[in-house]
Design a protein around this motif. Structure first.
Motif, PDB file in Angstrom:
ATOM      1  N   CYS A 155     -12.011  -8.429  10.693  1.00  0.00           N
ATOM      2  CA  CYS A 155     -11.334  -8.378   9.337  1.00  0.00           C
ATOM      3  C   CYS A 155      -9.917  -8.644   9.211  1.00  0.00           C
ATOM      4  N   ASP A 156      -9.334  -9.004   8.171  1.00  0.00           N
ATOM      5  CA  ASP A 156      -8.173  -9.283   7.886  1.00  0.00           C
ATOM      6  C   ASP A 156      -7.130  -8.089   7.508  1.00  0.00           C
ATOM      7  N   TYR A 157      -7.663  -7.246   6.937  1.00  0.00           N
ATOM      8  CA  TYR A 157      -7.009  -6.101   6.330  1.00  0.00           C
ATOM      9  C   TYR A 157      -7.952  -4.788   6.983  1.00  0.00           C
ATOM     10  N   LEU A 158      -7.347  -3.853   7.487  1.00  0.00           N
ATOM     11  CA  LEU A 158      -7.883  -2.506   8.207  1.00  0.00           C
ATOM     12  C   LEU A 158      -7.397  -1.409   7.432  1.00  0.00           C
ATOM     13  N   PHE A 159      -8.144  -0.669   6.674  1.00  0.00           N
ATOM     14  CA  PHE A 159      -7.616   0.340   5.990  1.00  0.00           C
ATOM     15  C   PHE A 159      -8.202   1.675   6.775  1.00  0.00           C
ATOM     16  N   THR A 160      -7.402   2.448   7.162  1.00  0.00           N
ATOM     17  CA  THR A 160      -7.704   3.658   8.088  1.00  0.00           C
ATOM     18  C   THR A 160      -7.511   5.000   7.206  1.00  0.00           C
ATOM     19  N   THR A 161      -8.404   5.879   7.763  1.00  0.00           N
ATOM     20  CA  THR A 161      -8.314   7.347   7.361  1.00  0.00           C
ATOM     21  C   THR A 161      -7.071   8.204   7.923  1.00  0.00           C
ATOM     22  N   ASP A 162      -6.943   8.189   9.104  1.00  0.00           N
ATOM     23  CA  ASP A 162      -6.204   9.136   9.846  1.00  0.00           C
ATOM     24  C   ASP A 162      -5.600   8.524  11.367  1.00  0.00           C
ATOM     25  N   ARG A 163      -4.532   9.263  11.848  1.00  0.00           N
ATOM     26  CA  ARG A 163      -3.668   8.861  13.040  1.00  0.00           C
ATOM     27  C   ARG A 163      -4.654   8.258  14.169  1.00  0.00           C
ATOM     28  N   PHE A 164      -5.740   8.900  14.397  1.00  0.00           N
ATOM     29  CA  PHE A 164      -6.514   8.488  15.572  1.00  0.00           C
ATOM     30  C   PHE A 164      -7.205   7.246  15.180  1.00  0.00           C
ATOM     31  N   ALA A 165      -7.599   6.665  13.922  1.00  0.00           N
ATOM     32  CA  ALA A 165      -8.085   5.467  14.043  1.00  0.00           C
ATOM     33  C   ALA A 165      -6.771   4.342  14.082  1.00  0.00           C
ATOM     34  N   ASN A 166      -5.676   4.704  13.738  1.00  0.00           N
ATOM     35  CA  ASN A 166      -4.612   3.869  13.734  1.00  0.00           C
ATOM     36  C   ASN A 166      -4.322   3.470  15.325  1.00  0.00           C
ATOM     37  N   GLU A 167      -4.437   4.597  16.206  1.00  0.00           N
ATOM     38  CA  GLU A 167      -4.060   4.280  17.496  1.00  0.00           C
ATOM     39  C   GLU A 167      -5.309   3.682  18.143  1.00  0.00           C
ATOM     40  N   ASN A 168      -6.406   3.663  17.789  1.00  0.00           N
ATOM     41  CA  ASN A 168      -7.554   2.946  18.306  1.00  0.00           C
ATOM     42  C   ASN A 168      -7.387   1.379  18.129  1.00  0.00           C
ATOM     43  N   GLU A 176       0.043  -4.998  13.945  1.00  0.00           N
ATOM     44  CA  GLU A 176       0.430  -3.970  13.178  1.00  0.00           C
ATOM     45  C   GLU A 176       0.428  -4.320  11.805  1.00  0.00           C
ATOM     46  N   LYS A 177       0.432  -5.632  11.499  1.00  0.00           N
ATOM     47  CA  LYS A 177       0.556  -6.158  10.002  1.00  0.00           C
ATOM     48  C   LYS A 177      -0.977  -5.889   9.246  1.00  0.00           C
ATOM     49  N   LYS A 178      -1.887  -5.938  10.191  1.00  0.00           N
ATOM     50  CA  LYS A 178      -3.274  -5.693   9.487  1.00  0.00           C
ATOM     51  C   LYS A 178      -3.721  -4.298   9.194  1.00  0.00           C
ATOM     52  N   ILE A 179      -2.686  -3.278   9.836  1.00  0.00           N
ATOM     53  CA  ILE A 179      -3.347  -1.827   9.754  1.00  0.00           C
ATOM     54  C   ILE A 179      -2.708  -1.056   8.544  1.00  0.00           C
ATOM     55  N   PHE A 180      -3.506  -0.556   7.650  1.00  0.00           N
ATOM     56  CA  PHE A 180      -2.902   0.235   6.635  1.00  0.00           C
ATOM     57  C   PHE A 180      -3.477   1.738   6.666  1.00  0.00           C
ATOM     58  N   PHE A 181      -2.654   2.440   6.823  1.00  0.00           N
ATOM     59  CA  PHE A 181      -2.948   3.944   6.653  1.00  0.00           C
ATOM     60  C   PHE A 181      -2.910   4.422   5.248  1.00  0.00           C
ATOM     61  N   VAL A 182      -4.133   4.645   4.648  1.00  0.00           N
ATOM     62  CA  VAL A 182      -4.222   4.701   3.362  1.00  0.00           C
ATOM     63  C   VAL A 182      -4.721   6.268   2.961  1.00  0.00           C
ATOM     64  N   GLY A 183      -5.424   6.954   4.066  1.00  0.00           N
ATOM     65  CA  GLY A 183      -6.271   7.910   3.791  1.00  0.00           C
ATOM     66  C   GLY A 183      -7.615   7.909   3.660  1.00  0.00           C
ATOM     67  N   ASN A 184      -8.313   8.902   2.988  1.00  0.00           N
ATOM     68  CA  ASN A 184      -9.903   8.781   2.905  1.00  0.00           C
ATOM     69  C   ASN A 184     -10.499   8.808   1.490  1.00  0.00           C
ATOM     70  N   VAL A 185     -10.943   7.560   1.322  1.00  0.00           N
ATOM     71  CA  VAL A 185     -11.676   7.265   0.132  1.00  0.00           C
ATOM     72  C   VAL A 185     -13.033   8.419  -0.201  1.00  0.00           C
ATOM     73  N   MET A 186     -13.492   8.867   0.796  1.00  0.00           N
ATOM     74  CA  MET A 186     -14.702   9.761   0.668  1.00  0.00           C
ATOM     75  C   MET A 186     -14.194  11.172  -0.205  1.00  0.00           C
ATOM     76  N   ILE A 187     -12.901  11.577   0.285  1.00  0.00           N
ATOM     77  CA  ILE A 187     -12.237  12.501  -0.307  1.00  0.00           C
ATOM     78  C   ILE A 187     -11.620  12.381  -1.617  1.00  0.00           C
ATOM     79  N   ASP A 188     -11.579  11.185  -1.821  1.00  0.00           N
ATOM     80  CA  ASP A 188     -10.892  10.792  -3.229  1.00  0.00           C
ATOM     81  C   ASP A 188     -12.147  11.149  -4.323  1.00  0.00           C
ATOM     82  N   THR A 189     -13.628  10.648  -3.583  1.00  0.00           N
ATOM     83  CA  THR A 189     -14.725  11.034  -4.481  1.00  0.00           C
ATOM     84  C   THR A 189     -14.800  12.481  -4.748  1.00  0.00           C
TER      85      THR A 189
END
Length: 382
Positions: A155-168, A176-189
């Motif tokens: 993938c070109d853009y990787l949207f993560t839910t938490d700091r563990f995912a970022n570190e993985n 780093e430019k591909k990683i975007f820490f945005v939160g959890n869309v499941m929780i939006d719903t």
């Protein structure tokens, strides 16, 4: 395959194909579509349902519960082995990409549709964004782990839910430019529908009292495909149900195995004062209502570990590992495996008030989808 009209060819718009395939995907995609609809002058999008889950109660009903538009395209691939299902998705999704010519494909989660559509799009030179990237269980016996690894590499853009995912992702060498820490869309719903779910009347309808029952989901092959394992789990649940009735919306796969192994006597049908009360699969709002009022949730699902963390409901996960460790470190989740004695010990601890309520992880605030869309508009220079 049901077709739709093509995406608008106006080059000022970012042309996106959104993909869903299985029940959890709908909860993740719904807020993203809602956020995209706030930018009609900049985004044109369609929704593709691969049909990986095709049972009405297991998938299509979610479009009604979540207020999502019906899919523009339904690939109707149905069930089959992992190879068969993946191959059918790739063949049919390639046709969609060639016809629609999107700038970007968005995939969510970790099901076969996620990986299959990612591979197909990338081989056609189409950019792909993965929502819920970077989750890792380190268990290669899980098909989902293979799907996650393959998807994130491509993938070109990787949207993560938490700091563990970022570190993985960083540890795997992802720029780093591909990683975007945005939160959890499941929780939006969840946050959007929480009040609506609270207004349902299931407590009276089913003869339940808040805090005086548990809910259960069980479907993973490691738990239900071996008779001894499944019987041990059901024995543990039967013991728990002597003190706390358990509502069990049974997965079709699990029902099949329970019947095949001759274990139906472990379950109850109908409203029971005590016991494991089996129901058909429930809609999103109904199940959210039950979980938010439960004393505890027992599950082998991934998403429920996150939802219970936000709801503040103790979660007992019947697995040996989790790709969502944030729910254990900060939330209400404990990992116990599938051994009878461990399940019973964890349940007794909950009943004795021994599990912390936890806290809500960073950026699980209902705004993840808006962050995703704004990030995409920024990186695509629109």
């Amino acid at each position: 395959m049901k077709n739709s009209s093509s995406i608008c060819e106006n080059l000022r718009h970012l042309r996106i194909v959104n993909v869903v395939g299985a029940r959890p995907n709908f909860m993740k995609m719904a807020p993203i579509i809602e956020a995209m609809n706030r930018y009609p002058e900049r985004i044109r999008h369609i929704l593709v349902h691969t049909g990986q889950h095709y049972d009405e109660k297991m998938s299509r009903a979610f479009f009604n519960d979540l207020g999502m538009p019906r899919p523009d395209i339904d690939l109707e691939v149905g069930s089959g082995s992992h190879a068969e299902q993946t191959a059918r998705i790739m063949v049919e999704f390639e046709k969609v990409c060639l016809r629609e010519k999107p700038d970007l494909v968005i995939v969510v989660g970790d099901v076969n549709s996620t990986m299959a559509c990612t591979i197909t799009a990338k081989k056609l030179g189409i950019r792909v964004a993965h929502v819920e990237a970077g989750l890792r269980s380190r268990d290669m016996n899980m098909p989902e782990e293979i799907n996650r690894l393959c998807t994130d590499v491509l993938c070109d853009y990787l949207f993560t839910t938490d700091r563990f995912a970022n570190e993985n992702l960083r540890n795997e060498g992802v720029p780093e430019k591909k990683i975007f820490f945005v939160g959890n869309v499941m929780i939006d719903t969840l946050l959007k529908h929480r009040e609506m779910a609270s207004r349902l009347n299931l407590m009276d309808q089913w003869g339940l009292e808040p805090g005086k029952y548990a809910t259960l989901t069980l479907h993973r092959p490691s738990n239900v495909d071996d008779r001894a394992t499944l019987e041990g789990i059901l024995e543990a649940l039967s013991e728990i149900a002597r003190d706390l009735p358990i509502v069990f919306p049974i997965h079709p796969r699990t029902r099949k195995m329970v019947e095949q192994f001759g274990l139906s006597h472990r379950l109850s049908n109908g409203n029971q004062v005590r016991g494991i009360w089996v129901t058909e699969p429930l809609g999103y709002l109904e199940f959210l209502h039950l979980n938010m009022n439960a004393r505890m949730v027992l599950t082998d699902s991934g998403g429920l570990q996150e939802e219970t963390t936000v709801l503040g409901v103790p979660c007992i996960t019947l697995r040996e590992n989790t790709e969502r460790p944030i729910t254990c470190e900060e939330g209400t989740n404990v990992i116990v495996g599938n051994r009878k004695e461990n399940i019973l010990a964890a349940a007794r601890k909950v009943l004795q008030g021994g599990i912390s309520q936890g806290k809500v992880p960073e950026k699980w605030d209902g705004k993840a989808a808006e962050r995703i869309v704004k990030a995409l508009l920024a990186v695509e220079d629109l």
